[in-house]
Design a protein around this motif. Structure first.
Motif, PDB file in Angstrom:
ATOM      1  N   TRP A 120      -6.276   7.365   0.743  1.00  0.00           N
ATOM      2  CA  TRP A 120      -7.508   7.727   0.028  1.00  0.00           C
ATOM      3  C   TRP A 120      -8.249   6.428  -0.242  1.00  0.00           C
ATOM      4  N   ASP A 165     -10.239   3.179  -1.362  1.00  0.00           N
ATOM      5  CA  ASP A 165     -10.521   2.669  -2.701  1.00  0.00           C
ATOM      6  C   ASP A 165     -11.972   2.918  -3.112  1.00  0.00           C
ATOM      7  N   TRP A 166     -12.895   2.754  -2.153  1.00  0.00           N
ATOM      8  CA  TRP A 166     -14.302   2.943  -2.496  1.00  0.00           C
ATOM      9  C   TRP A 166     -14.584   4.389  -2.892  1.00  0.00           C
ATOM     10  N   TYR A 187     -12.283   6.379  -4.236  1.00  0.00           N
ATOM     11  CA  TYR A 187     -11.666   6.582  -5.547  1.00  0.00           C
ATOM     12  C   TYR A 187     -12.587   6.073  -6.655  1.00  0.00           C
ATOM     13  N   ARG A 188     -13.182   4.913  -6.428  1.00  0.00           N
ATOM     14  CA  ARG A 188     -14.104   4.379  -7.435  1.00  0.00           C
ATOM     15  C   ARG A 188     -15.323   5.269  -7.607  1.00  0.00           C
ATOM     16  N   ARG A 210     -13.157   9.307  -8.016  1.00  0.00           N
ATOM     17  CA  ARG A 210     -11.752   9.398  -8.406  1.00  0.00           C
ATOM     18  C   ARG A 210     -10.945  10.141  -7.338  1.00  0.00           C
ATOM     19  N   HIS A 211     -10.078  11.042  -7.718  1.00  0.00           N
ATOM     20  CA  HIS A 211      -9.144  11.668  -6.779  1.00  0.00           C
ATOM     21  C   HIS A 211      -8.879  13.097  -7.246  1.00  0.00           C
ATOM     22  N   SER A 228       0.633   6.107   0.386  1.00  0.00           N
ATOM     23  CA  SER A 228       0.687   5.460  -0.925  1.00  0.00           C
ATOM     24  C   SER A 228       2.120   5.283  -1.395  1.00  0.00           C
TER      25      SER A 228
END
Length: 317
Positions: free
Chosen positions: A19, A21-22, A24-25, A28-29, A103
């Motif tokens: 997933w 990082d960009w 998620y920022r 989110r998730h 992950s």
């Protein structure tokens, strides 16, 4: 797109990219969204002034409501996406977020890297991200043991179980499972705050993981290509206080020739659990590396089985 094809492509995407990082920022998730929903229900209905019976009922109804809401949302997403390649790509992306093979490898690898470099403090910080026990109570072998136990259990919870429920019921089945698993991780604890309210969630999670945990243990043992992994799994799995976690943990213990489970500390409370593979030695950093290698072989075995299944279905039709 069939449920099997969806899950296979989603897993391939997750294994390669995870997933981002960009992303998620930005949003989110999905598991974070489920967590917010759990917090909302827990704050509203886990009232300390209520009787144990009412809190138990409130917890069960909250659990069922959250699972139902998440499932309905997943069904809505599946129906709303167009039956074209952009829609399929979007569904694959959403589905991939609910599988955690990449992950899990990264988190376990971080623990191994720190221990291999003799940085015990860094290894404790890394292992604290994947286990709930007190890392300050752990020595080198304790960190390695906690890490391997998390690797075994999360191979089931984070990879095999999502694949299992996704293959059976597509994105809605996978989303429902992640809701159940998130509920268990947040409120399925044996403490004064959650024991009553989260009891139903914990039992539902046990049910949802009953078959996947045994599949995971069998896959780990099969990928190890050792009879001892099967022997230890059948002999020791039932010793674990969890009806499911003992299967992958015992298989991993037998495959690596180490002992797992045993005494451990959670929030200042010591659990005197029996050992799995008790005649073996405590694990070291090198055993984490071996565990990661076995983990990748297990995923490869699982992938081969899914490929054969897909070919069989295609040939039959």
């Amino acid at each position: 797109m069939s449920a099997l094809s969806l899950i296979v492509f989603a897993w391939l995407f997750e294994a390669c990219f995870g997933w981002p990082d960009w992303l998620y920022r930005l949003i989110r998730h999905p598991v974070v969204w489920i967590g917010w929903l759990v917090q909302l229900f827990e704050k509203a209905f886990n009232r300390s002034g209520w009787s144990a019976s009412w809190r138990s009922v409130a917890g069960a109804l909250s659990t069922l409501s959250i699972v139902l809401l998440v499932t309905i949302l997943a069904v809505g997403v599946s129906l709303a996406l167009p039956n074209s390649w952009p829609g399929h790509v979007m569904e694959i992306l959403i589905t991939s977020s609910l599988i955690a093979s990449r992950s899990l490898f990264q988190h376990v690898n971080a623990v191994w890297t720190a221990l291999a470099n003799n940085d015990l403090d860094a290894s404790k910080l890394a292992v604290a991200k994947i286990v709930s026990r007190d890392p300050n109570q752990l020595d080198r072998s304790g960190v390695a043991r906690a890490c391997l136990e998390s690797l075994a259990e999360n191979t089931s919870d984070g990879v095999i179980a999502p694949l299992f429920w996704g293959i059976l019921f597509g994105l809605p089945g996978l989303a429902a499972y992640k809701a159940v698993n998130t509920l268990d991780s947040m409120i399925g604890h044996q403490n004064s705050r959650y024991q009553v309210f989260g009891g139903f969630a914990a039992r539902l999670d046990d049910f949802a993981n009953w078959i996947p945990a045994r599949l995971t243990g069998s896959l780990l043992a099969g990928a190890s290509m050792t009879q001892k992994a099967f022997r230890v799994m059948w002999r020791d799995a039932s010793k674990h206080r969890s009806p499911n976690a003992g299967w992958p943990e015992a298989a991993l213990a037998g495959a690596l020739g180490v002992r797992l489970s045993g005494p451990r500390s959670y929030a200042m409370h010591m659990y005197r659990d029996p050992w799995l593979n008790p005649e073996a030695d405590d694990p070291e950093a090198s055993d984490i590396e071996k565990g990661l290698t076995l983990y990748l072989r297990t995923l490869g075995l699982c992938g081969a089985i899914l490929a054969l299944l897909a070919l069989s279905i295609q040939y039959a039709t």
